[in-house]
Enzyme design. Structure first.
Site, PDB file in Angstrom:
ATOM      1  N   HIS A  70       0.823  -1.215   0.000  1.00  0.00           N
ATOM      2  CA  HIS A  70       0.000   0.000   0.000  1.00  0.00           C
ATOM      3  C   HIS A  70       0.856   1.265   0.000  1.00  0.00           C
ATOM      4  CE1 HIS A  70      -3.234  -2.687   1.995  1.00  0.00           C
ATOM      5  NE2 HIS A  70      -3.491  -2.556   0.710  1.00  0.00           N
ATOM      6  N   HIS A  71       2.140   1.132  -0.355  1.00  0.00           N
ATOM      7  CA  HIS A  71       2.992   2.337  -0.308  1.00  0.00           C
ATOM      8  C   HIS A  71       2.508   3.388  -1.300  1.00  0.00           C
ATOM      9  CE1 HIS A  71       4.807   0.555  -3.862  1.00  0.00           C
ATOM     10  NE2 HIS A  71       5.439   1.695  -4.085  1.00  0.00           N
ATOM     11  N   LYS A  76      -2.708  -2.322  -7.783  1.00  0.00           N
ATOM     12  CA  LYS A  76      -3.093  -2.684  -9.146  1.00  0.00           C
ATOM     13  C   LYS A  76      -2.615  -4.072  -9.490  1.00  0.00           C
ATOM     14  CE  LYS A  76      -4.525  -1.144 -13.242  1.00  0.00           C
ATOM     15  NZ  LYS A  76      -5.287  -2.407 -13.317  1.00  0.00           N
ATOM     16  N   LYS A 100       7.018  -4.651 -10.273  1.00  0.00           N
ATOM     17  CA  LYS A 100       6.843  -4.330 -11.692  1.00  0.00           C
ATOM     18  C   LYS A 100       6.457  -2.862 -11.875  1.00  0.00           C
ATOM     19  CE  LYS A 100       4.361  -7.509 -13.661  1.00  0.00           C
ATOM     20  NZ  LYS A 100       3.246  -8.305 -14.231  1.00  0.00           N
ATOM     21  N   ASP A 105       7.958   2.815 -13.259  1.00  0.00           N
ATOM     22  CA  ASP A 105       7.431   4.095 -12.766  1.00  0.00           C
ATOM     23  C   ASP A 105       5.938   4.260 -12.994  1.00  0.00           C
ATOM     24  OD1 ASP A 105       9.741   5.181 -11.643  1.00  0.00           O
ATOM     25  OD2 ASP A 105      10.491   5.754 -13.627  1.00  0.00           O
ATOM     26  N   LYS A 112      -3.106  -8.733  -6.728  1.00  0.00           N
ATOM     27  CA  LYS A 112      -3.518  -9.748  -7.698  1.00  0.00           C
ATOM     28  C   LYS A 112      -4.690 -10.517  -7.139  1.00  0.00           C
ATOM     29  CE  LYS A 112      -1.500 -11.298 -11.430  1.00  0.00           C
ATOM     30  NZ  LYS A 112      -0.897 -10.426 -12.356  1.00  0.00           N
ATOM     31  N   SER A 368      -2.511  -0.046 -18.654  1.00  0.00           N
ATOM     32  CA  SER A 368      -3.606   0.038 -17.683  1.00  0.00           C
ATOM     33  C   SER A 368      -3.571   1.386 -16.965  1.00  0.00           C
ATOM     34  CB  SER A 368      -3.478  -1.067 -16.620  1.00  0.00           C
ATOM     35  OG  SER A 368      -4.056  -2.259 -17.082  1.00  0.00           O
TER      36      SER A 368
HETATM   37  N1  GLU Z   1      -2.237  -8.972 -15.369  1.00  0.00           N
HETATM   38  C1  GLU Z   1      -1.276  -8.097 -15.911  1.00  0.00           C
HETATM   39  C2  GLU Z   1       0.066  -8.264 -15.218  1.00  0.00           C
HETATM   40  O1  GLU Z   1       0.355  -9.286 -14.672  1.00  0.00           O
HETATM   41  C3  GLU Z   1      -1.758  -6.663 -15.965  1.00  0.00           C
HETATM   42  C4  GLU Z   1      -2.023  -6.003 -14.666  1.00  0.00           C
HETATM   43  C5  GLU Z   1      -2.729  -4.646 -14.786  1.00  0.00           C
HETATM   44  O2  GLU Z   1      -2.880  -4.160 -15.892  1.00  0.00           O
HETATM   45  O3  GLU Z   1      -3.098  -4.114 -13.745  1.00  0.00           O
HETATM   46  O4  GLU Z   1       0.906  -7.417 -15.298  1.00  0.00           O
END
Ligand code: GLU
Length: 477
Positions: A70-71, A76, A100, A105, A112, A368
């Site tokens: 949560h930093h 996402k 990732k 950035d 997930k 995204s």
């Molecule tokens: N599921 C993709 C990943 O592993 C996309 C994640 C996203 O767009 O939030 O990077």
């Protein structure tokens, strides 16, 4: 979208990710407590709910959402539908999302989700009910929202599921003007952004193109620069594998092998990606493609002759038992976690250049991010400036023609005058992100002999950025 290649290993994926993290953490200057905070999963939500199957029968469905860090908010990461979903897997994938996002950035924490089902076994109506119920469960516990946690497609899901999620969320929150930003990877008509579907594959392509463009690095592994004529094997012809293969082929690479769960095909002179895709769609199998050799079992395809191997399916595909047989000089990890740590050790001794998942497949989350920005701004990229820029360029071209007394032909004029549309801007933002991040991680590796791999360099890059955001708050003096 579902490539359904079986996960062949039973080691803890989460432990593997943390192992990679620890290796990098040791090479940073941060105190152990801070590293621990960055490493741990902040929250995990496990959900059980029933769905009606046939008649009066019910089936119990197990699902998860893990929020690793949560930093930065929102957190996402995708939602996968697969029988391999379990708590260990979502935690590993959520952690990878945190790192990732930091590497490229993208200002999000990592998360997930997963539902433990084989989506092929359900009707569309059942899948819709499962997806909507899962979303309602996330809403109940505040595990979704444009400022909180923003899911996206992953293995076994796509734009259709994202549309159901957005619609369910909007029904619960009609007052929220930014509600469309609660999920990304939506169809364009529901607030999606152009270029999201192919983004991960396109990002893999940009990564591979950048890697092979550096003469010094190619010399070390005995390859020439450039994609032209490079032999590529792709595992998984799902959304990511298909697009990566297609973009590489368009740039002159030869896709010599493609593997799917039912088998693989190989042709040393190259396979046409679209024809293979159509063939599989029509016949329900990738096998018996004209001019290609059938490879069975499918894992054997990973061991065939090629320059670049692209695992684009599930985790743990290259492990202690097959790593020694890999012939590729470069591995680009389009999937999350396709190599176990043991496999990596073996491959490094064989001088294989490994382009790690947390960088190589970051194109999806990058676009995204652009979709989320579009949802918050409520306007299509390029809408405001396209015509304005065209008018400016037209004036410029006209003035140049007048001053030089020469005139450009129609096609030259068109290229010069063309103002950017949404897809141009998205692809340009993605290219900039992938190219910049590659040079960032490469520089970290080159700076110190102790940083032996691009994976370690990527984790260091992520740790540095996340640590700085904690230190800026003065939480860890
Ligand atoms: N599921 C993709 C990943 O592993 C996309 C994640 C996203 O767009 O939030 O990077």
């Amino acid at each position: 979208m579902n490539t359904a290649i079986k996960n062949s290993d039973h080691t803890s994926f989460y432990k593997n990710v943390l192992g990679f993290f620890d290796k990098a953490g040791m090479l940073t200057k941060y105190p152990k407590g801070l590293l621990n905070q960055i490493r741990e999963t902040n929250s995990v939500y496990r959900i059980i709910f029933p769905i009606r199957t046939t008649g009066k029968n019910y089936e119990v469905i197990e699902a998860f959402r893990a929020e690793h860090s949560h930093h930065k908010l929102p957190v996402k990461g995708g939602i996968r539908y697969s029988l391999s979903v379990n708590q260990d897997e979502v935690m590993a994938l959520a952690a990878l999302m945190t790192f990732k996002c930091a590497v490229v950035d993208v200002p999000f924490g990592g998360a997930k989700g997963g539902i433990r089902i084989d989506p092929k076994k359900y009707s569309e109506a059942q899948l819709e009910r499962i997806t909507r119920r899962y979303t309602a469960e996330l809403i109940k516990k505040n595990f979704i929202g444009p400022a909180i946690d923003v899911p996206a497609p992953d293995y076994g899901t796509g734009a259709r599921e994202m549309a159901w999620i957005a619609d369910t969320y909007q029904q619960f929150h009609p007052e929220q003007i930014d509600a469309a930003g609660c999920v990304t990877g939506k169809p364009i008509s529901q607030g999606g952004v152009r270029g999201r579907t192919e983004a991960t594959g396109r990002g893999v392509f940009f990564a591979a193109r950048e890697v092979v463009s550096i003469a010094e690095d190619m010399k070390k592994i005995g390859l020439t620069t450039g994609l032209d004529g490079k032999k590529v094997i792709v595992q998984g012809l799902g959304n990511v594998g298909y697009h990566a293969a297609k973009f590489l082929q368009n740039s002159g690479a030869l896709i010599v092998g493609i593997a799917e769960y039912e088998g693989a095909i190989y042709n040393k002179n190259g396979l046409d990606v679209d024809s293979v895709f159509q063939h599989r769609k029509n016949r329900n199998t990738i096998l018996n493609f004209k001019g290609a050799k059938n490879i069975k079992p499918t894992e054997k395809a990973l061991e065939l002759n090629c320059d670049i191997l692209i695992p684009a399916a599930l985790e743990n595909q290259i492990h202690a038992d097959n790593a020694n047989k890999i012939k590729a000089k470069i591995i680009v990890e389009a999937a999350n976690g396709p190599l176990t740590p043991e496999a990596e050790e073996i491959l490094l001794k064989k001088n294989v250049l490994i382009i790690p998942d947390l960088y190589a497949n970051a194109g999806g989350v990058t676009v995204s991010y652009f979709e989320w920005l579009k949802n918050l701004s409520h306007v299509r990229f390029g809408r405001m400036e396209k015509r304005y820029e065209e008018a400016t360029y037209r004036t410029l071209v006209n003035t140049m023609e007048e001053l030089s007394g020469k005139s450009l032909n129609e096609s030259q004029k068109k290229t010069l005058i063309n103002g950017p549309s949404e897809i141009d801007l998205v692809n340009s933002g993605l290219e900039e992100t992938m190219v910049t991040a590659y040079h960032e991680i490469r520089a970290i590796m080159k700076r110190s002999k102790r940083v032996e791999t691009l994976r370690t360099a990527s984790y260091i890059s992520a740790i540095n950025k996340i640590a700085e955001s904690y230190l800026a708050l003065g939480i860890f003096p």
